[in-house]
Design a protein around this motif. Structure first.
Motif, PDB file in Angstrom:
ATOM      1  N   MET A  99       0.843  -1.191   0.000  1.00  0.00           N
ATOM      2  CA  MET A  99       0.000   0.000   0.000  1.00  0.00           C
ATOM      3  C   MET A  99       0.877   1.239   0.000  1.00  0.00           C
ATOM      4  O   MET A  99       1.651   1.467   0.934  1.00  0.00           O
ATOM      5  N   SER A 100       0.776   2.028  -1.056  1.00  0.00           N
ATOM      6  CA  SER A 100       1.540   3.275  -1.120  1.00  0.00           C
ATOM      7  C   SER A 100       0.825   4.427  -0.443  1.00  0.00           C
ATOM      8  O   SER A 100       1.452   5.441  -0.128  1.00  0.00           O
ATOM      9  N   ASN A 101      -0.482   4.277  -0.215  1.00  0.00           N
ATOM     10  CA  ASN A 101      -1.262   5.323   0.430  1.00  0.00           C
ATOM     11  C   ASN A 101      -1.184   5.150   1.941  1.00  0.00           C
ATOM     12  O   ASN A 101      -1.619   4.132   2.488  1.00  0.00           O
ATOM     13  N   THR A 102      -0.618   6.128   2.617  1.00  0.00           N
ATOM     14  CA  THR A 102      -0.463   6.042   4.070  1.00  0.00           C
ATOM     15  C   THR A 102      -1.805   6.056   4.778  1.00  0.00           C
ATOM     16  O   THR A 102      -1.973   5.397   5.808  1.00  0.00           O
ATOM     17  N   GLN A 103      -2.780   6.785   4.235  1.00  0.00           N
ATOM     18  CA  GLN A 103      -4.086   6.855   4.874  1.00  0.00           C
ATOM     19  C   GLN A 103      -4.789   5.498   4.856  1.00  0.00           C
ATOM     20  O   GLN A 103      -5.460   5.119   5.826  1.00  0.00           O
ATOM     21  N   ARG A 104      -4.626   4.746   3.770  1.00  0.00           N
ATOM     22  CA  ARG A 104      -5.227   3.415   3.708  1.00  0.00           C
ATOM     23  C   ARG A 104      -4.582   2.466   4.719  1.00  0.00           C
ATOM     24  O   ARG A 104      -5.257   1.633   5.335  1.00  0.00           O
ATOM     25  N   ARG A 105      -3.277   2.597   4.891  1.00  0.00           N
ATOM     26  CA  ARG A 105      -2.612   1.783   5.917  1.00  0.00           C
ATOM     27  C   ARG A 105      -3.171   2.102   7.301  1.00  0.00           C
ATOM     28  O   ARG A 105      -3.382   1.203   8.116  1.00  0.00           O
ATOM     29  N   LYS A 106      -3.418   3.362   7.531  1.00  0.00           N
ATOM     30  CA  LYS A 106      -3.953   3.768   8.833  1.00  0.00           C
ATOM     31  C   LYS A 106      -5.325   3.153   9.066  1.00  0.00           C
ATOM     32  O   LYS A 106      -5.600   2.619  10.150  1.00  0.00           O
ATOM     33  N   TYR A 107      -6.199   3.202   8.054  1.00  0.00           N
ATOM     34  CA  TYR A 107      -7.539   2.634   8.208  1.00  0.00           C
ATOM     35  C   TYR A 107      -7.487   1.112   8.379  1.00  0.00           C
ATOM     36  O   TYR A 107      -8.271   0.539   9.147  1.00  0.00           O
TER      37      TYR A 107
END
Length: 247
Positions: A99-107
């Motif tokens: 996952m390159s999107n940090t926000q998706r990792r957070k969710y």
């Protein structure tokens, strides 16, 4: 969890690297999640296969835990959902480093943290319910006692494994992107007190004193007027009385 020494975001390595299966399987989080998957399988499998018997003078099957069908239904529901959730979160753990999107990792980590915390509590309720109902079961004739004890025991083990998963998820969630350290090159500070190296030592400058040069006086040269090379009175070549011949 993840190995230290590599830059990571929310507990997962930065995107761009390959997936190492051996490293993933050896991670404590993966091992505990597999154990949670196995314990959930044992709980609902024991109840669905041997959790119901026909009491004496009754054609209807009853739960082996004090004939309380709600206890068996609750344990089967918690076990099946936990079994499916372990599979889903294992796949999420595989996909998380990509996952390159940090926000998706957070969710994703918030979902793991919330689900693990809730299921830790639900397994605790399940253990207390099954243990209480089994303690109140006096007539154990025809009841597979090993299956009943295994259900209670693995419900207790599930509390520990899901609690550990909650701790791991919380630890990964606290690793915010601000904690990522990228190695940078820094120059060594210059020591102002150390002498110059011999090769670059400045040489002492001794200027040569300037002595003005004295020049001898030249005699005055009289001004001689030169004749202009172009004369206005041009004399014809030959004699003065030259006449052209007549024909």
């Amino acid at each position: 969890m993840e190995g230290t020494g590599a830059a990571s975001v929310y507990g997962a390595s930065l995107p761009g690297g390959g997936f190492d299966v051996q490293k993933f399987v050896r991670q404590p989080q993966t091992i505990v999640r597999l154990l949670s998957w196995l314990f959930a399988l044992v709980v609902f499998a024991c109840i669905t296969t041997e959790g119901y018997i026909n009491p004496v003078f009754s054609a209807e099957a009853k739960c082996i835990f004090n004939q309380n069908d709600s206890a068996c239904h609750y344990a089967v529901g918690i076990g099946v959902i936990a079994f499916l959730a372990c599979v889903g979160f294992l796949l999420l753990d595989v996909y998380l480093p990509f996952m390159s999107n940090t926000q998706r990792r957070k969710y994703a980590l918030m979902a793991d943290l919330g689900f693990s915390g809730v299921w830790t509590f639900l397994w605790f309720v399940c253990f207390c319910l099954l243990a209480s109902q089994w303690g109140q079961t006096h007539d154990v004739r025809g009841i597979p006692q090993d299956a009943a004890r295994a259900t209670v025991a693995f419900s207790f083990f599930s509390i520990a494994t899901w609690g550990i998963l909650t701790y791991f998820a919380l630890g990964r969630f606290r690793r915010s992107p601000n904690d990522v350290t990228i190695p940078t090159y820094t120059e060594q500070p210059t020591d102002q007190h150390s002498p110059f190296p011999p090769t670059y030592a400045p040489t002492s400058y001794n200027p040569t004193p300037y002595t003005p040069t004295t020049y001898a006086a030249y005699p005055n040269i009289p001004d001689v007027t030169q004749q202009s090379p172009f004369s206005t009175n041009l004399q014809p070549q030959g004699g003065v009385g030259y006449q052209p011949p007549s024909y």
